[in-house]
Design a protein around this motif. Structure first.
Motif, PDB file in Angstrom:
ATOM      1  N   GLY A   1      -9.516   4.531  -5.599  1.00 54.69           N
ATOM      2  CA  GLY A   1      -8.072   3.909  -5.775  1.00 54.69           C
ATOM      3  C   GLY A   1      -8.067   2.496  -6.130  1.00 54.69           C
ATOM      4  N   ALA A   2      -7.186   1.817  -6.226  1.00 51.03           N
ATOM      5  CA  ALA A   2      -6.836   0.463  -6.343  1.00 51.03           C
ATOM      6  C   ALA A   2      -7.204  -0.056  -4.887  1.00 51.03           C
ATOM      7  CB  ALA A   2      -5.474   0.082  -6.689  1.00 51.03           C
ATOM      8  N   THR A   3      -6.896   0.542  -3.882  1.00 45.13           N
ATOM      9  CA  THR A   3      -7.373  -0.182  -2.597  1.00 45.13           C
ATOM     10  C   THR A   3      -8.733  -0.591  -2.485  1.00 45.13           C
ATOM     11  OG1 THR A   3      -5.638   1.556  -1.610  1.00 45.13           O
ATOM     12  CG2 THR A   3      -6.899   0.224  -0.180  1.00 45.13           C
TER      13      THR A   3
ATOM     14  N   LEU B   1      -9.533  -3.630  -4.771  1.00 44.40           N
ATOM     15  CA  LEU B   1      -8.948  -4.869  -4.164  1.00 44.40           C
ATOM     16  C   LEU B   1      -9.934  -5.234  -2.882  1.00 44.40           C
ATOM     17  CD1 LEU B   1      -5.394  -3.643  -4.249  1.00 44.40           C
ATOM     18  CD2 LEU B   1      -6.165  -5.739  -5.349  1.00 44.40           C
TER      19      LEU B   1
ATOM     20  N   TYR C   1       1.684  -6.649  -0.826  1.00 43.13           N
ATOM     21  CA  TYR C   1       1.183  -5.180  -0.495  1.00 43.13           C
ATOM     22  C   TYR C   1       0.160  -5.468   0.696  1.00 43.13           C
ATOM     23  CZ  TYR C   1      -0.419  -0.595  -0.680  1.00 43.13           C
ATOM     24  OH  TYR C   1      -0.973   0.758  -0.402  1.00 43.13           O
TER      25      TYR C   1
ATOM     26  N   HIS D   1      -3.562  -6.202   0.626  1.00 44.37           N
ATOM     27  CA  HIS D   1      -4.218  -7.417   0.344  1.00 44.37           C
ATOM     28  C   HIS D   1      -4.548  -8.273   1.468  1.00 44.37           C
ATOM     29  CE1 HIS D   1      -1.811  -7.116  -3.707  1.00 44.37           C
ATOM     30  NE2 HIS D   1      -2.632  -6.126  -3.562  1.00 44.37           N
TER      31      HIS D   1
ATOM     32  N   ASN E   1       0.267  -9.618  -8.025  1.00 42.53           N
ATOM     33  CA  ASN E   1       0.637  -8.212  -8.146  1.00 42.53           C
ATOM     34  C   ASN E   1       1.738  -8.087  -8.988  1.00 42.53           C
ATOM     35  OD1 ASN E   1       2.259  -5.898  -5.983  1.00 42.53           O
ATOM     36  ND2 ASN E   1       1.133  -5.239  -7.716  1.00 42.53           N
TER      37      ASN E   1
ATOM     38  N   ASN F   1       5.010  -4.929  -5.806  1.00 44.43           N
ATOM     39  CA  ASN F   1       5.570  -4.265  -4.615  1.00 44.43           C
ATOM     40  C   ASN F   1       5.554  -5.306  -3.378  1.00 44.43           C
ATOM     41  OD1 ASN F   1       5.863  -2.362  -2.399  1.00 44.43           O
ATOM     42  ND2 ASN F   1       3.748  -1.392  -2.785  1.00 44.43           N
TER      43      ASN F   1
ATOM     44  N   ASP G   1      -3.438  -7.128  -9.124  1.00 44.27           N
ATOM     45  CA  ASP G   1      -3.020  -5.690  -9.185  1.00 44.27           C
ATOM     46  C   ASP G   1      -2.055  -5.238  -9.826  1.00 44.27           C
ATOM     47  OD1 ASP G   1      -2.129  -3.438  -7.712  1.00 44.27           O
ATOM     48  OD2 ASP G   1      -2.146  -4.170  -5.728  1.00 44.27           O
TER      49      ASP G   1
ATOM     50  N   VAL H   1      -1.068  -1.585 -10.435  1.00 42.51           N
ATOM     51  CA  VAL H   1      -1.067  -0.416 -10.499  1.00 42.51           C
ATOM     52  C   VAL H   1       0.231   0.227 -11.043  1.00 42.51           C
ATOM     53  CG1 VAL H   1      -2.635  -0.264  -8.481  1.00 42.51           C
ATOM     54  CG2 VAL H   1      -0.171  -0.242  -7.964  1.00 42.51           C
ATOM     55  N   TYR H   2       1.284  -0.470 -10.946  1.00 44.28           N
ATOM     56  CA  TYR H   2       2.559  -0.105 -11.580  1.00 44.28           C
ATOM     57  C   TYR H   2       2.512  -0.723 -13.097  1.00 44.28           C
ATOM     58  CZ  TYR H   2       3.503   0.644  -6.900  1.00 44.28           C
ATOM     59  OH  TYR H   2       3.439   1.064  -5.467  1.00 44.28           O
TER      60      TYR H   2
ATOM     61  N   SER I   1      -4.828   1.845 -11.225  1.00 49.49           N
ATOM     62  CA  SER I   1      -5.247   3.212 -10.585  1.00 49.49           C
ATOM     63  C   SER I   1      -4.446   4.306 -11.162  1.00 49.49           C
ATOM     64  CB  SER I   1      -4.768   2.994  -9.188  1.00 49.49           C
ATOM     65  OG  SER I   1      -4.516   4.014  -8.719  1.00 49.49           O
TER      66      SER I   1
ATOM     67  N   LYS J   1      -0.217   6.089  -9.646  1.00 49.43           N
ATOM     68  CA  LYS J   1       1.294   5.842  -9.753  1.00 49.43           C
ATOM     69  C   LYS J   1       1.468   6.229 -11.192  1.00 49.43           C
ATOM     70  CE  LYS J   1       1.236   4.503  -6.250  1.00 49.43           C
ATOM     71  NZ  LYS J   1       1.047   3.350  -5.062  1.00 49.43           N
TER      72      LYS J   1
ATOM     73  N   THR K   1      -1.268  10.464  -6.514  1.00 51.04           N
ATOM     74  CA  THR K   1      -1.568   9.514  -5.562  1.00 51.04           C
ATOM     75  C   THR K   1      -2.544   9.800  -4.739  1.00 51.04           C
ATOM     76  OG1 THR K   1       0.058  10.027  -4.003  1.00 51.04           O
ATOM     77  CG2 THR K   1       0.746   8.247  -5.714  1.00 51.04           C
TER      78      THR K   1
ATOM     79  N   LYS L   1      -6.684   9.213  -5.694  1.00 49.89           N
ATOM     80  CA  LYS L   1      -7.437   8.010  -5.397  1.00 49.89           C
ATOM     81  C   LYS L   1      -8.465   7.784  -6.457  1.00 49.89           C
ATOM     82  CE  LYS L   1      -6.653   5.886  -2.152  1.00 49.89           C
ATOM     83  NZ  LYS L   1      -5.658   4.818  -1.917  1.00 49.89           N
TER      84      LYS L   1
HETATM   85  N1  PMP Z   1      -1.409  -1.801  -4.804  1.00 53.04           N
HETATM   86  C1  PMP Z   1      -0.035  -1.862  -4.824  1.00 53.04           C
HETATM   87  C2  PMP Z   1       0.585  -2.841  -5.000  1.00 53.04           C
HETATM   88  C3  PMP Z   1       0.526  -0.548  -4.155  1.00 53.04           C
HETATM   89  O1  PMP Z   1       1.475  -0.375  -4.162  1.00 53.04           O
HETATM   90  C4  PMP Z   1      -0.547   0.560  -3.943  1.00 53.04           C
HETATM   91  C5  PMP Z   1       0.073   1.779  -3.493  1.00 53.04           C
HETATM   92  N2  PMP Z   1       0.083   2.683  -4.332  1.00 53.04           N
HETATM   93  C6  PMP Z   1      -1.838   0.233  -4.059  1.00 53.04           C
HETATM   94  C7  PMP Z   1      -2.446  -0.841  -4.465  1.00 53.04           C
HETATM   95  C8  PMP Z   1      -3.018   1.479  -3.677  1.00 53.04           C
HETATM   96  O2  PMP Z   1      -3.298   2.049  -4.891  1.00 53.04           O
HETATM   97  P1  PMP Z   1      -4.232   3.308  -4.711  1.00 53.04           P
HETATM   98  O3  PMP Z   1      -3.671   4.552  -4.145  1.00 53.04           O
HETATM   99  O4  PMP Z   1      -4.805   3.538  -6.015  1.00 53.04           O
HETATM  100  O5  PMP Z   1      -5.428   3.122  -3.750  1.00 53.04           O
END
Ligand code: PMP
Ligand code: GLN
Length: 407
Positions: A110-112, A115, A136, A139, A181, A185, A213, A215-216, A244, A247, A252, A255
């Motif tokens: 995932g992006a998580t 990051l 978010y 972070h 970002n 978000n 970031d 992801v959107y 990622s 989204k 979701t 991951k």
């Molecule tokens: N960054 C932002 C701004 C998010 O809203 C989210 C949640 N989807 C994520 C990262 C995490 O993404 P992922 O589920 O791919 O880890």
């Protein structure tokens, strides 16, 4: 006898994300709290951002086929070659970025994880990491895990946009990273090219790395255009771009995320990432590689989200909220300031705790995306984030329920 809490950096993480109560109790994330509240009360969950319709069948079939074909063991450390190639192709097709799939792309959990690994790799005690505020939550958590100092820069209060002067003032000799970002978000703000040029100028002058970031990236509405900051002059060499499939393809839970940037930065991130998870999601990776060649699915999702955004924004307005119409993401920020007195709630957080009883709907307070007690947290104390990534019939039901708040 109560067992006393163990020492460790988890305290910093809990504090940085507002999860540590004054009495020492530790809460789960606001998303977990509000999703549990929805489940307990049967309220419609417009809190945590996840779609209630899964991504395309052909992508799911591709993952099943990969399992059946025996792709069930550890994969290559940087990610499946076809996925790294698909990420590079995607960046070139959409943004004209030249990315080498061998050495400049890292597939992550995932992006998580992208990051977290980036922040852990590049910042530590004594270093500062600048983010926008609200931010978010992960972070802030990753900055705390790294032992670095988080310097949040408030968005402008009314229209929730970049305050370039405040960003310039926040960046100094100890700044290691600017974390961006966009689409953002929780606010749904999509940074314009002009705003990003201001960020880029600050980053170049201060010689800092930008971690963005995105992801959107495909979920923008109206005339808003997503501009990756890596496409601006002099930025590709100092930018780590994170995204990622969660989204973009409504998956979701899979991951599968990634980070790309110059080889030296990606090497730094890989060095950390390989000891966080090593690798993950082997059979999902070829499936996402196929998905990334498909531009129609995200385009259709953005179009349908845009009309679902309108539905929810109109409903929230009719219910007495003031909304800032988002240009992207899954989310709208609604100001409940006019409703609080009559409903007997002190702020957005209390409103969210009571919304299931009052209206059978769940949202998340924007203060959860701010540092506890910060000026931004105060300024946005009456705002609530609602998601519109739910089926239209679910949103219509939610809007009808919310309408009761107006009377
Ligand atoms: N960054 C932002 C701004 C998010 O809203 C989210 C949640 N989807 C994520 C990262 C995490 O993404 P992922 O589920 O791919 O880890
Ligand atoms: N990104 C999603 C949101 O902002 C939720 C992710 C999570 O629960 N951590 O709602």
């Amino acid at each position: 006898m109560p067992i006393s809490p163990p020492p460790g950096r988890w305290h910093d993480v809990a504090r940085a994300t507002g999860l540590l109560a004054p009495d020492g109790a530790v809460a789960q994330t606001i998303f977990a709290e509000m999703t549990a509240l929805a489940a307990r009360t049967g309220a419609i969950n417009l809190g945590q951002g996840f779609p209630d319709v899964d991504g395309p069948d052909y992508v799911k079939e591709a993952a099943k086929a990969a399992i059946d074909a025996g792709r069930n063991q550890y994969g290559p450390g940087d990610g499946a070659p076809e996925l790294r190639r698909a990420i590079a192709d995607h960046q070139h097709r959409h943004y004209g970025l030249d990315v080498d799939p061998d050495g400049e792309v890292l597939v992550t959990t995932g992006a998580t994880e992208a990051l977290a690994a980036s922040i852990l790799a590049l910042a530590g005690p004594g270093d500062e990491v600048v983010t926008l505020e609200p931010y978010y939550d992960s972070h802030a958590a990753s900055i705390a895990l790294a032992g670095a100092t988080h310097v949040p820069v408030p968005l402008t209060a009314g229209d929730l946009r970049l305050d370039a002067a405040a960003l310039r003032a926040a960046v100094g000799p100890r700044t290691r990273l600017i974390v961006l970002n966009t689409p953002h978000n929780p606010t749904g703000t999509v940074l314009t090219r002009a705003e990003l040029e201001q960020v880029a100028a600050i980053a170049r002058e201060a010689d800092v790395v930008v971690l963005t970031d995105e992801v959107y990236e495909h979920l923008t509405f109206d005339d808003a255009v997503h501009v990756p900051i890596a496409t601006l002059p002099g930025m590709a060499e100092r930018t780590l771009t994170v995204s990622s499939s969660g989204k973009t393809f409504s998956l979701t839970g899979w991951k599968i995320g990634w980070v790309h940037g110059p080889a030296e930065l990606v090497t730094a991130v890989r060095t950390v990432k390989q000891f966080l998870t090593y690798v993950s999601g082997t059979p999902f990776q070829p499936a996402i590689a196929r998905a990334l060649a498909d531009d129609e699915t995200p385009r259709a999702l953005a179009a349908s989200l845009s009309s679902r955004r309108d539905l929810l924004c109109e409903g929230l307005t009719a219910a007495g909220f003031d909304v800032v119409v988002p240009q992207g993401t899954y989310f709208v920020v609604a100001d409940g300031g006019h409703l609080l007195d009559r409903l007997g709630a002190a702020d957005g957080h209390e409103l969210c705790r009571r919304l299931p009883d009052l209206a059978g709907v769940v949202g998340v307070p924007v203060s959860a995306f701010c540092r506890a007690g910060s000026a931004t947290s105060e300024a946005l104390a009456t705002r609530v984030r609602f998601t519109f990534v739910k089926r239209e019939d679910v949103l219509r039901d939610a809007v009808e329920r919310l309408h009761g708040l107006a009377h």
